[in-house]
Design an enzyme around this catalytic site. Structure first.
Site, mmCIF file in Angstrom:
data_model
loop_
_atom_site.group_PDB
_atom_site.id
_atom_site.type_symbol
_atom_site.label_atom_id
_atom_site.label_comp_id
_atom_site.label_asym_id
_atom_site.label_seq_id
_atom_site.Cartn_x
_atom_site.Cartn_y
_atom_site.Cartn_z
ATOM 1 N N ASP A 25 0.831 -1.209 0.000
ATOM 2 C CA ASP A 25 0.000 0.000 0.000
ATOM 3 C C ASP A 25 0.866 1.259 0.000
ATOM 4 O O ASP A 25 1.967 1.266 0.547
ATOM 5 C CB ASP A 25 -0.919 -0.021 1.234
ATOM 6 C CG ASP A 25 -2.093 0.932 1.101
ATOM 7 O OD1 ASP A 25 -2.334 1.453 -0.008
ATOM 8 O OD2 ASP A 25 -2.776 1.151 2.116
ATOM 9 N N HIS A 42 2.324 3.405 -9.119
ATOM 10 C CA HIS A 42 2.045 1.992 -9.360
ATOM 11 C C HIS A 42 3.195 1.324 -10.111
ATOM 12 O O HIS A 42 3.546 0.180 -9.837
ATOM 13 C CB HIS A 42 0.735 1.827 -10.134
ATOM 14 C CG HIS A 42 -0.462 2.258 -9.344
ATOM 15 N ND1 HIS A 42 -0.667 1.889 -8.036
ATOM 16 C CD2 HIS A 42 -1.531 3.051 -9.673
ATOM 17 C CE1 HIS A 42 -1.796 2.421 -7.594
ATOM 18 N NE2 HIS A 42 -2.337 3.136 -8.566
ATOM 19 N N SER A 70 -7.761 -5.374 -5.270
ATOM 20 C CA SER A 70 -8.833 -5.927 -4.445
ATOM 21 C C SER A 70 -10.173 -5.860 -5.172
ATOM 22 O O SER A 70 -10.331 -5.103 -6.146
ATOM 23 C CB SER A 70 -8.921 -5.171 -3.117
ATOM 24 O OG SER A 70 -9.539 -3.908 -3.306
ATOM 25 N N GLU A 72 -12.510 -4.379 -4.136
ATOM 26 C CA GLU A 72 -12.996 -3.015 -3.886
ATOM 27 C C GLU A 72 -12.295 -1.979 -4.778
ATOM 28 O O GLU A 72 -12.765 -0.853 -4.914
ATOM 29 C CB GLU A 72 -12.778 -2.627 -2.417
ATOM 30 C CG GLU A 72 -13.719 -3.321 -1.442
ATOM 31 C CD GLU A 72 -13.463 -4.817 -1.295
ATOM 32 O OE1 GLU A 72 -12.275 -5.210 -1.235
ATOM 33 O OE2 GLU A 72 -14.434 -5.588 -1.278
ATOM 34 N N ASN A 73 -11.166 -2.367 -5.358
ATOM 35 C CA ASN A 73 -10.383 -1.387 -6.138
ATOM 36 C C ASN A 73 -11.059 -0.972 -7.455
ATOM 37 O O ASN A 73 -10.643 -0.004 -8.092
ATOM 38 C CB ASN A 73 -8.959 -1.888 -6.405
ATOM 39 C CG ASN A 73 -8.060 -1.849 -5.177
ATOM 40 O OD1 ASN A 73 -7.183 -2.696 -4.999
ATOM 41 N ND2 ASN A 73 -8.271 -0.869 -4.306
ATOM 42 N N SER A 201 -8.246 -4.636 5.092
ATOM 43 C CA SER A 201 -8.829 -4.301 3.790
ATOM 44 C C SER A 201 -9.248 -5.554 3.003
ATOM 45 O O SER A 201 -8.966 -5.670 1.806
ATOM 46 C CB SER A 201 -7.862 -3.444 2.964
ATOM 47 O OG SER A 201 -7.540 -2.259 3.643
HETATM 48 C C1 IPE Z 1 -5.536 -2.634 -0.277
HETATM 49 O O1 IPE Z 1 -5.163 -1.312 -0.413
HETATM 50 C C2 IPE Z 1 -5.569 -3.295 -1.624
HETATM 51 C C3 IPE Z 1 -4.262 -3.505 -2.254
HETATM 52 C C4 IPE Z 1 -3.113 -3.229 -1.723
HETATM 53 C C5 IPE Z 1 -4.325 -4.082 -3.572
HETATM 54 P P1 IPE Z 1 -6.250 -0.142 -0.551
HETATM 55 O O2 IPE Z 1 -5.479 1.120 -0.661
HETATM 56 O O3 IPE Z 1 -7.200 -0.457 -1.615
HETATM 57 O O4 IPE Z 1 -6.989 -0.261 0.863
HETATM 58 P P2 IPE Z 1 -7.836 0.816 1.669
HETATM 59 O O5 IPE Z 1 -8.908 1.317 0.743
HETATM 60 O O6 IPE Z 1 -6.905 1.903 2.081
HETATM 61 O O7 IPE Z 1 -8.360 0.066 2.854
HETATM 62 C C1 IPE Z 2 -1.531 0.286 -3.397
HETATM 63 O O1 IPE Z 2 -1.324 1.649 -3.428
HETATM 64 C C2 IPE Z 2 -1.821 -0.282 -4.755
HETATM 65 C C3 IPE Z 2 -3.212 -0.697 -4.946
HETATM 66 C C4 IPE Z 2 -4.152 -0.631 -4.045
HETATM 67 C C5 IPE Z 2 -3.581 -1.192 -6.251
HETATM 68 P P1 IPE Z 2 -2.517 2.698 -3.422
HETATM 69 O O2 IPE Z 2 -2.893 3.005 -4.826
HETATM 70 O O3 IPE Z 2 -3.614 2.225 -2.553
HETATM 71 O O4 IPE Z 2 -1.792 3.951 -2.774
HETATM 72 P P2 IPE Z 2 -2.403 4.975 -1.740
HETATM 73 O O5 IPE Z 2 -2.940 4.170 -0.598
HETATM 74 O O6 IPE Z 2 -3.471 5.718 -2.463
HETATM 75 O O7 IPE Z 2 -1.244 5.830 -1.349
HETATM 76 MG MG MG Z 3 -4.052 2.468 -0.600
#
Ligand code: IPE
Ligand code: IPE
Ligand code: MG
Length: 245
Positions: A25, A42, A70, A72-73, A201
């Protein structure tokens, strides 16, 4: 006189975790700090992952599961989702080249039906290409959600009952475990999450029930092999009781 030498952090962990889960994350915040688009975060994150997988192989870790996307993503802006999918496709395509020295076995866990046909086909190819490797088994959690995984398992168990292959009374923890995407693999021993967030998460809800948790404020693209060794080494110092004394 005999005395115990205190282990130096970062060297020779006493007990290696068999299975390490990683919630990667902080890519977006890493990019923001540099005035870059989230996509740059990314792609830096994908580079960081390659180094961590190499390190896991060096250390002799049997299983690593990384949270890549995820269930949820999908809520993210369409262009970010598109970019993440293209990065994942590249990662799978280049698996042979990138991971050649590592001998890594790649498996993808999660619900595949919602992924593009191109990715679905590439997953099959990459899994086939690496299945006889003998190094770390890397599970890439892609369109993965812990609740979706358990729901999927329940559906499969019910189908077995319905066709008379299983008695309801015989359903136990092993039955459920055997229907998860990670069937046949040990539970997660060590769970790492970067970026200072302290939540699951929806990651591997079943498999982390007795995992040791390790959190760091470092953002995922800044997470180095030395940080991974540090986490593994601290794991070796923890006393696990599993409810006993
Ligand atoms: C969890 O990170 C999912 C991945 C690392 C793929 P998120 O950034 O999506 O989680 P939340 O929304 O902060 O809980
Ligand atoms: C984790 O980094 C990668 C995925 C969840 C795909 P984020 O994209 O969630 O990065 P932040 O949490 O917004 O910094
Ligand atoms: Mg994140």
């Amino acid at each position: 006189m005999l005395f115990k030498r205190k282990e130096k952090i970062g060297t020779e962990p006493k007990h290696l975790p068999r299975h390490v889960g990683i919630i990667m994350d902080g890519n977006g915040r890493w990019a923001k700090k540099r005035g870059l688009p989230r996509s740059a975060g990314h792609s830096a994150g994908a580079e960081a992952l390659k180094k961590i997988v190499t390190e896991a192989n060096k250390l002799g870790i049997e299983y690593v599961t990384v949270y890549a996307f995820s269930t949820e993503n999908w809520k993210r802006p369409a262009d970010e989702v598109k970019y993440l999918m293209s990065l994942l496709l590249d990662y799978l395509k280049n698996a042979e080249k990138n991971l050649a020295g590592d001998n890594t076995v790649i498996r993808v866990i999660g619900s595949r039906a919602e992924l593009s046909e191109e990715i679905q086909e590439q997953i099959i190819k990459t899994e086939k290409l690496t299945e006889h490797n003998t190094g770390t088994i890397l599970n890439i959690a892609l369109n993965y959600g812990g609740r979706e995984e358990i729901t999927h398992a329940v559906r499969e168990i019910c189908a077995d009952v319905q066709r008379g292959a299983l008695d309801v009374g015989d359903i136990d923890e092993q039955t459920v475990d055997g229907k998860l995407y990670t069937h046949g693999q040990p539970d997660v021993d060590l769970l790492i999450r970067t970026s200072g967030e302290m939540r699951l998460s929806n990651f591997m809800l079943w498999q982390v029930s007795y995992a040791e948790m390790w959190f760091t404020d470092k953002l995922w693209p800044d997470f180095k092999p030395s940080d991974f060794r540090h986490a593994v080494s601290e794991f070796g110092q923890r006393g696990r009781r599993f409810g006993g004394i």
